[in-house]
Design a protein around this motif. Structure first.
Motif, PDB file in Angstrom:
ATOM      1  N   GLY A  37      30.199  -7.541  51.111  1.00  0.00           N
ATOM      2  CA  GLY A  37      28.955  -8.078  51.663  1.00  0.00           C
ATOM      3  C   GLY A  37      28.146  -8.822  50.621  1.00  0.00           C
ATOM      4  O   GLY A  37      27.648  -9.928  50.871  1.00  0.00           O
ATOM      5  N   ASN A  38      28.011  -8.231  49.437  1.00  0.00           N
ATOM      6  CA  ASN A  38      27.278  -8.893  48.363  1.00  0.00           C
ATOM      7  C   ASN A  38      27.964 -10.189  47.937  1.00  0.00           C
ATOM      8  O   ASN A  38      27.306 -11.198  47.654  1.00  0.00           O
ATOM      9  CB  ASN A  38      27.140  -7.960  47.159  1.00  0.00           C
ATOM     10  N   ALA A  39      29.294 -10.163  47.890  1.00  0.00           N
ATOM     11  CA  ALA A  39      30.045 -11.358  47.492  1.00  0.00           C
ATOM     12  C   ALA A  39      29.851 -12.491  48.500  1.00  0.00           C
ATOM     13  O   ALA A  39      29.711 -13.660  48.115  1.00  0.00           O
ATOM     14  CB  ALA A  39      31.523 -11.022  47.340  1.00  0.00           C
ATOM     15  N   ILE A  40      29.835 -12.156  49.780  1.00  0.00           N
ATOM     16  CA  ILE A  40      29.595 -13.168  50.821  1.00  0.00           C
ATOM     17  C   ILE A  40      28.184 -13.724  50.695  1.00  0.00           C
ATOM     18  O   ILE A  40      27.957 -14.938  50.788  1.00  0.00           O
ATOM     19  CB  ILE A  40      29.824 -12.569  52.224  1.00  0.00           C
TER      20      ILE A  40
ATOM     21  N   ILE B 196      20.611  -8.336  46.037  1.00  0.00           N
ATOM     22  CA  ILE B 196      21.954  -8.120  45.500  1.00  0.00           C
ATOM     23  C   ILE B 196      21.968  -6.887  44.599  1.00  0.00           C
ATOM     24  O   ILE B 196      22.883  -6.053  44.661  1.00  0.00           O
ATOM     25  CB  ILE B 196      22.439  -9.370  44.730  1.00  0.00           C
ATOM     26  N   LYS B 197      20.952  -6.753  43.747  1.00  0.00           N
ATOM     27  CA  LYS B 197      20.870  -5.600  42.847  1.00  0.00           C
ATOM     28  C   LYS B 197      20.689  -4.298  43.637  1.00  0.00           C
ATOM     29  O   LYS B 197      21.301  -3.274  43.321  1.00  0.00           O
ATOM     30  CB  LYS B 197      19.717  -5.776  41.861  1.00  0.00           C
ATOM     31  N   PHE B 198      19.843  -4.356  44.657  1.00  0.00           N
ATOM     32  CA  PHE B 198      19.605  -3.153  45.460  1.00  0.00           C
ATOM     33  C   PHE B 198      20.890  -2.695  46.142  1.00  0.00           C
ATOM     34  O   PHE B 198      21.259  -1.521  46.064  1.00  0.00           O
ATOM     35  CB  PHE B 198      18.519  -3.410  46.502  1.00  0.00           C
TER      36      PHE B 198
ATOM     37  N   GLY C 166      25.923   0.586  46.611  1.00  0.00           N
ATOM     38  CA  GLY C 166      27.365   0.646  46.431  1.00  0.00           C
ATOM     39  C   GLY C 166      27.767   1.668  45.384  1.00  0.00           C
ATOM     40  O   GLY C 166      28.769   2.374  45.545  1.00  0.00           O
ATOM     41  N   ASP C 167      26.984   1.768  44.297  1.00  0.00           N
ATOM     42  CA  ASP C 167      27.262   2.777  43.269  1.00  0.00           C
ATOM     43  C   ASP C 167      27.152   4.186  43.851  1.00  0.00           C
ATOM     44  O   ASP C 167      27.956   5.069  43.526  1.00  0.00           O
ATOM     45  CB  ASP C 167      26.287   2.629  42.098  1.00  0.00           C
ATOM     46  N   ILE C 168      26.166   4.395  44.708  1.00  0.00           N
ATOM     47  CA  ILE C 168      26.027   5.695  45.374  1.00  0.00           C
ATOM     48  C   ILE C 168      27.260   5.967  46.242  1.00  0.00           C
ATOM     49  O   ILE C 168      27.802   7.067  46.254  1.00  0.00           O
ATOM     50  CB  ILE C 168      24.749   5.734  46.236  1.00  0.00           C
TER      51      ILE C 168
END
Length: 247
Positions: free
Chosen positions: A159-162, A134-136, A141-143
């Motif tokens: 995607g992370n939320a799912i 999730i962190k990766f 996403g920040d990029i």
């Protein structure tokens, strides 16, 4: 004559004021201080040039999201052979992506997260693996936020939320799953407008309905129904991801 003379004085004054302010503008912003009241300032990357922010996101960022799904499935099902094979693919894509994106905000954090992710997978630690993934992907996403015309950061956020919901449903931790499905709804509501384009509207509408149905399945503590909905949202988000890839 007096009026004309006064107008000339005002005009000259305005010109001089403009020139003086122009000089300060041309000099650029003040240099970043080396130290503040409690130590060094935050290390921040400068924003990319305006035109660069309008470029399409590198396709590797979309491919990282696709591969993250395979990694997550292996972690969530504790299929460590799948997780280890797919983390190798994720690492290769990450190296390619870094060449394309340069030194953007999120790269350093991504390096740290993928190192922890690899170690957790090798140690077969499901929770640590999931949290590191999730962190990766959050760093990726920040990029992606640097590319204003590409919704890659929004796609990764969904995607992370799912993945967050799915992880807790797998263990039937319904209280945490309920909290995460609320976050999924909130995330989807925020990013949905950025993806509403001709050619993909059908999948956007379908995904919207699936998110609401997933909430209902979690609230009913119905794992079977949730997994069916998850398979459908995997397809819809995959279609959305592929639609924007390279655009």
């Amino acid at each position: 004559m007096r009026v004309t003379f006064s107008v000339k004085i005002v005009t000259v004054t305005l010109i001089l004021s403009f020139l003086m302010s122009g000089c300060s503008l041309l000099s650029g912003p003040a240099a970043k201080p080396e130290v503040g009241p409690a130590g060094k300032p935050v290390e921040s990357k400068p924003n990319p040039p305006f035109l660069e922010r309008l470029y399409s996101a590198p396709v590797e960022l979309y491919d990282l999201e696709a591969t993250a799904g395979v990694v997550f499935e292996g972690i969530n099902k504790e299929n460590w052979n799948q997780a280890q094979e797919s983390i190798a693919n994720l690492q290769n894509l990450w190296q390619q992506a870094k060449v394309s994106v340069g030194e953007k905000k999120g790269v350093k954090e991504g390096d740290e997260a993928i190192t922890k992710l690899t170690a957790a997978i090798n140690d077969k630690k499901a929770t640590e693996s999931y949290e590191s993934l999730i962190k990766f992907m959050g760093s990726v996403g920040d990029i992606g936020k640097s590319y204003k015309l590409s919704p890659i950061s929004d796609i990764i956020a969904v995607g992370n939320a799912i993945r967050n919901v799915s992880f807790y449903v797998e263990d039937k931790d319904w209280q945490k799953a309920a909290s995460k499905v609320k976050e999924l709804q909130g995330t989807w509501g925020q990013v949905k407008p950025s993806m509403e384009q001709v050619g993909i509207l059908g999948e956007i509408t379908k995904t919207h309905a699936l998110v609401n149905q997933m909430r209902d399945a979690v609230n009913a503590e119905n794992k079977g129904s949730f997994l069916d909905l998850q398979a459908n949202i995997n397809e819809s988000m995959g279609r959305i991801r592929n639609f924007f890839r390279g655009k």
